[in-house]
Write a protein that holds these residues in place. Sequence first.
Motif, short mmCIF file in Angstrom:
data_model
loop_
_atom_site.label_atom_id
_atom_site.label_comp_id
_atom_site.label_asym_id
_atom_site.label_seq_id
_atom_site.Cartn_x
_atom_site.Cartn_y
_atom_site.Cartn_z
N SER A 248 0.41 15.20 12.36
CA SER A 248 0.64 14.56 11.06
C SER A 248 -0.37 13.44 10.91
N VAL A 249 -1.40 13.67 10.11
CA VAL A 249 -2.47 12.70 9.93
C VAL A 249 -2.05 11.76 8.80
N THR A 250 -1.84 10.48 9.14
CA THR A 250 -1.18 9.55 8.24
C THR A 250 -2.06 8.33 7.98
N ALA A 251 -2.18 7.93 6.71
CA ALA A 251 -3.07 6.83 6.37
C ALA A 251 -2.50 6.00 5.24
N LEU A 252 -2.96 4.75 5.17
CA LEU A 252 -2.61 3.83 4.10
C LEU A 252 -3.75 3.76 3.08
N GLY A 253 -3.44 3.30 1.88
CA GLY A 253 -4.44 3.07 0.84
C GLY A 253 -3.85 2.21 -0.25
N LYS A 254 -4.68 1.61 -1.07
CA LYS A 254 -4.17 0.72 -2.11
C LYS A 254 -3.29 1.47 -3.10
N ASP A 255 -3.50 2.77 -3.23
CA ASP A 255 -2.63 3.64 -4.01
C ASP A 255 -2.65 5.02 -3.35
N VAL A 256 -1.92 5.97 -3.94
CA VAL A 256 -1.85 7.30 -3.31
C VAL A 256 -3.21 7.96 -3.28
N TRP B 123 -10.46 21.31 15.15
CA TRP B 123 -9.42 22.27 15.50
C TRP B 123 -9.57 23.54 14.65
N PRO B 124 -10.38 24.48 15.11
CA PRO B 124 -10.57 25.72 14.36
C PRO B 124 -9.28 26.53 14.20
N GLY B 125 -8.30 26.29 15.08
CA GLY B 125 -7.05 27.06 15.03
C GLY B 125 -6.02 26.50 14.08
N GLY B 126 -6.41 25.48 13.30
CA GLY B 126 -5.44 24.85 12.40
C GLY B 126 -5.86 24.88 10.95
N PHE B 127 -4.92 24.54 10.07
CA PHE B 127 -5.21 24.46 8.64
C PHE B 127 -4.31 23.40 8.03
N CYS B 128 -4.65 23.02 6.81
CA CYS B 128 -3.79 22.08 6.08
C CYS B 128 -3.92 22.34 4.59
N ARG B 129 -2.96 21.87 3.83
CA ARG B 129 -3.11 21.85 2.39
C ARG B 129 -4.11 20.77 2.02
N ARG B 130 -4.83 20.99 0.94
CA ARG B 130 -5.85 20.03 0.51
C ARG B 130 -5.41 19.23 -0.70
N ASP B 131 -4.14 19.35 -1.11
CA ASP B 131 -3.71 18.70 -2.35
C ASP B 131 -2.46 17.84 -2.17
N ILE B 132 -2.21 17.37 -0.96
CA ILE B 132 -1.03 16.53 -0.74
C ILE B 132 -1.14 15.28 -1.62
N GLY B 133 -0.05 15.00 -2.33
CA GLY B 133 -0.03 13.84 -3.22
C GLY B 133 -0.51 14.11 -4.63
N TRP B 134 -0.69 15.36 -4.99
CA TRP B 134 -1.36 15.68 -6.26
C TRP B 134 -0.63 15.12 -7.48
N ARG B 135 0.71 15.12 -7.44
CA ARG B 135 1.43 14.58 -8.61
C ARG B 135 1.11 13.10 -8.82
N GLU C 221 0.82 -1.21 0.00
CA GLU C 221 0.00 0.00 0.00
C GLU C 221 0.86 1.27 0.00
N ALA C 222 0.26 2.34 -0.48
CA ALA C 222 0.86 3.66 -0.35
C ALA C 222 0.49 4.24 1.00
N ALA C 223 1.32 5.14 1.49
CA ALA C 223 1.02 5.89 2.71
C ALA C 223 1.11 7.38 2.40
#
Length: 428
Positions: free
Chosen positions: A384-392, A408-420, A325-327
């Motif tokens: 660091s929210v980390t997960a597995l999947g059959k592919d990216v 967590w209203p005081g936080g943010f993240c990118r929404r496109d991790i893994g886009w390539r 699996e990908a992580a």
Amino acid sequence: MNVLLIGSGGREHALAWKLAASPLLTKLYAAPGNPGIAQEAECVELDVSDHAAVVTFAKEKAIDLVVVGPEAPLVAGIADDLNAAGIRVFGPSRAAAQLEGSKGFTKDLCARFDIPTAAYGRFNNAPKAKAYARSVGAPIVIKADGLAAGKGVTVAMTMSEALDAIDACFEGAFGAAGAEVVVEAFLEGEEASFFCLCDGKTALPFGTAQDHKRVGDGDVGPNTGGMGAYSPAPVMTQEVIDTVMSQIVRPTLSGMAQMGMPFTGVLFVGLMMTAEGPQLIEYNTRFGDPECQVLMMRLKDDLLVLLNAAVDGQLAHMSTRWRDEAALTVVLAAIGYPDAPEKGTVISGVDAAEDGRDDAIVFHAGTKLTEDGALVAAGGRVLSVTALGKDVTAAQANAYALADAIDWPGGFCRRDIGWRAVEREAVL
């Protein structure tokens, strides 16, 4: 075995999680640790910059192995002081840690041992650095020579930006790290990260990853310590890995040995895939953060066995096994990061979000518990929210589903991790 883990970030939580699964482990301590690490280890209030105190603690607790997570203690020579006291440590000597501690050192090593990397110049004053930059032209890369927490590199697309970056280094923006500057030719291509465990003679391949350094979606905004990562890196085919081992990693390991500073620890190889083949961007002398999180999710072997083999010079007899699996990991950062992250904001729902899932985990980085038990942000990169999947693509969906379950209203993240990788998978 009694093990002491040095560090307090998401990388160290991932290492603690993996070390805690080893049948060899008797007791795991972490200094200073964090609330997530405290679920796997006994956290101790130890000033890791006080090497004598670390040595004393290690002797008192009969520590069999010290695992050093972050780069600063390695560059400061903590491995030398532990080894001098007869304490086994996973991590390079002060001399060998120059591979990360001085970008100029690494560039000179590349020149001496014919390791492919960008053309460069080293300078200890702004006028000469600017003259060289003008002679090369933009785009061009400006690097503070020393440790700058991932923020000392400017990829300047204009000469004005390059000159400003040179001024920033010499005017103290990065402290002592900017006392010398490396000016590099710009390399065109796709970045990837490759890891090897090293015992001074042998380098054992230890996975591939790609990370996202820019703060914003679409890879825009200032560089950060890393907003997310995924493994494996599709661009790192076996053919590319073989090339990197023969042209970059093995010449580095033999060159370091020739210079009397054999490298033991983990070698993080930052690469650019150019039309001429892979070229070295930089070395780090520790597991990346957040790359470590995805590597630990995919590693099937006992990490403690592998680290012991590295320390004992036995990597020639070792191999590694990886999940198919990908992580993918998504960094949740405090609003204002990387410039002025807001601290003290309350985070809820982490345990509930993880509950019952064996394909995902939330690694803590910049967190702490208040006196009344509330989890709050205590740094820039917080979870660091980390997960597995059959592919990216699947791993990405799993990771964002978990991230969205955290309140967590005081936080943010990118929404496109893994886009390539997601784009590649979409056309397959």
